[in-house]
Design a protein around this motif. Sequence first.
Motif, PDB file in Angstrom:
ATOM      1  N   SER A  80      10.310   8.328  -1.949  1.00 41.07           N
ATOM      2  CA  SER A  80      10.006   7.083  -1.245  1.00 41.07           C
ATOM      3  C   SER A  80      10.491   7.148   0.204  1.00 41.07           C
ATOM      4  N   ILE A  81      11.554   7.883   0.457  1.00 45.07           N
ATOM      5  CA  ILE A  81      12.080   8.026   1.819  1.00 45.07           C
ATOM      6  C   ILE A  81      11.138   8.862   2.683  1.00 45.07           C
ATOM      7  N   SER A  82      10.618   9.953   2.098  1.00 47.41           N
ATOM      8  CA  SER A  82       9.788  10.865   2.886  1.00 47.41           C
ATOM      9  C   SER A  82       8.301  10.549   2.808  1.00 47.41           C
ATOM     10  N   GLY A  83       7.890   9.874   1.717  1.00 47.86           N
ATOM     11  CA  GLY A  83       6.469   9.676   1.489  1.00 47.86           C
ATOM     12  C   GLY A  83       5.794  10.952   1.014  1.00 47.86           C
ATOM     13  N   GLN A  84       6.603  11.944   0.602  1.00 48.87           N
ATOM     14  CA  GLN A  84       6.107  13.251   0.161  1.00 48.87           C
ATOM     15  C   GLN A  84       6.830  13.642  -1.129  1.00 48.87           C
TER      16      GLN A  84
ATOM     17  N   THR B 158      11.057   6.634   5.907  1.00 55.27           N
ATOM     18  CA  THR B 158      10.295   5.403   5.965  1.00 55.27           C
ATOM     19  C   THR B 158      11.230   4.226   6.255  1.00 55.27           C
ATOM     20  N   PRO B 159      10.751   3.241   7.028  1.00 59.07           N
ATOM     21  CA  PRO B 159      11.603   2.102   7.397  1.00 59.07           C
ATOM     22  C   PRO B 159      12.171   1.378   6.171  1.00 59.07           C
TER      23      PRO B 159
ATOM     24  N   LEU C 245       7.442  12.536  -6.679  1.00 64.08           N
ATOM     25  CA  LEU C 245       6.191  12.472  -5.936  1.00 64.08           C
ATOM     26  C   LEU C 245       5.951  11.062  -5.419  1.00 64.08           C
ATOM     27  N   ALA C 246       5.385  10.984  -4.235  1.00 66.80           N
ATOM     28  CA  ALA C 246       5.044   9.689  -3.649  1.00 66.80           C
ATOM     29  C   ALA C 246       3.871   9.073  -4.390  1.00 66.80           C
ATOM     30  N   LEU C 247       3.860   7.758  -4.462  1.00 67.48           N
ATOM     31  CA  LEU C 247       2.754   6.997  -5.038  1.00 67.48           C
ATOM     32  C   LEU C 247       2.003   6.344  -3.883  1.00 67.48           C
ATOM     33  N   ILE C 248       0.750   6.712  -3.730  1.00 68.38           N
ATOM     34  CA  ILE C 248      -0.064   6.273  -2.591  1.00 68.38           C
ATOM     35  C   ILE C 248      -1.248   5.459  -3.112  1.00 68.38           C
ATOM     36  N   ARG C 249      -1.482   4.302  -2.502  1.00 66.86           N
ATOM     37  CA  ARG C 249      -2.667   3.509  -2.828  1.00 66.86           C
ATOM     38  C   ARG C 249      -3.379   3.153  -1.529  1.00 66.86           C
ATOM     39  N   ASP C 250      -4.660   3.467  -1.460  1.00 66.64           N
ATOM     40  CA  ASP C 250      -5.462   3.179  -0.266  1.00 66.64           C
ATOM     41  C   ASP C 250      -4.796   3.713   1.000  1.00 66.64           C
ATOM     42  N   GLY C 251      -4.206   4.892   0.897  1.00 65.10           N
ATOM     43  CA  GLY C 251      -3.583   5.547   2.029  1.00 65.10           C
ATOM     44  C   GLY C 251      -2.192   5.050   2.392  1.00 65.10           C
ATOM     45  N   ALA C 252      -1.673   4.078   1.633  1.00 65.60           N
ATOM     46  CA  ALA C 252      -0.354   3.517   1.938  1.00 65.60           C
ATOM     47  C   ALA C 252       0.660   3.886   0.851  1.00 65.60           C
ATOM     48  N   LEU C 253       1.865   4.202   1.270  1.00 71.47           N
ATOM     49  CA  LEU C 253       2.961   4.479   0.347  1.00 71.47           C
ATOM     50  C   LEU C 253       3.352   3.184  -0.357  1.00 71.47           C
TER      51      LEU C 253
END
Length: 143
Positions: free
Chosen positions: A62-66, A77-78, A97-105
Amino acid sequence: MELTLSEANGITASAIAQAKAIGVKVAVAVCGRDGRLVAFSKMDGAGHMTFRRAIGKAIASSISGQSSEVDPGDAATPGSQTVGGEGMAAFHAPGGLALIRDGALIGAIGVHGDATPDQDVACATAGVVELRRLPAALKAHST
C-alpha cells in the motif's frame, strides 16, 4: 474509491483457497490504501508470527503501490507512512501486491506462511484476481 469489507473478505478467501490448493498454511491481510487493516485470516496450523509479516507485506504494497519487495523511500503514497508511526511496520519481501481499481490504488494484500516466496505471491495473486472478478459478480447479483 474505497475497498469494502465484502471485497476484502472475498480477496482473503481466494488467497486461502489457493493456499489450500497448493498445500501451504498462510496468513492473509488486506488493507486499504492508507495501510490500515480491512480484513485478516490465518489458516489453522500457520505459524505464530505469520500474521505480522502478512500485515507488513500488505502495508509495504500500500505504501509503494507495487509489490511488497519494493521500498519506495520518499515516494510513498500520501498518508501511508502514518501506519508505521502507529506501530505496524512494512515488511519488504515477496508476497504483497497492490490492489488497483480503475487505475487507482485502493489497497493491498499480503500473504505469509510456511511457503516459499513464490507460493506467497501465488496466493496473493489469487486475491488480486478475485478483486478483478468482483465487480462483474456484484453487478450480476444486483439485476
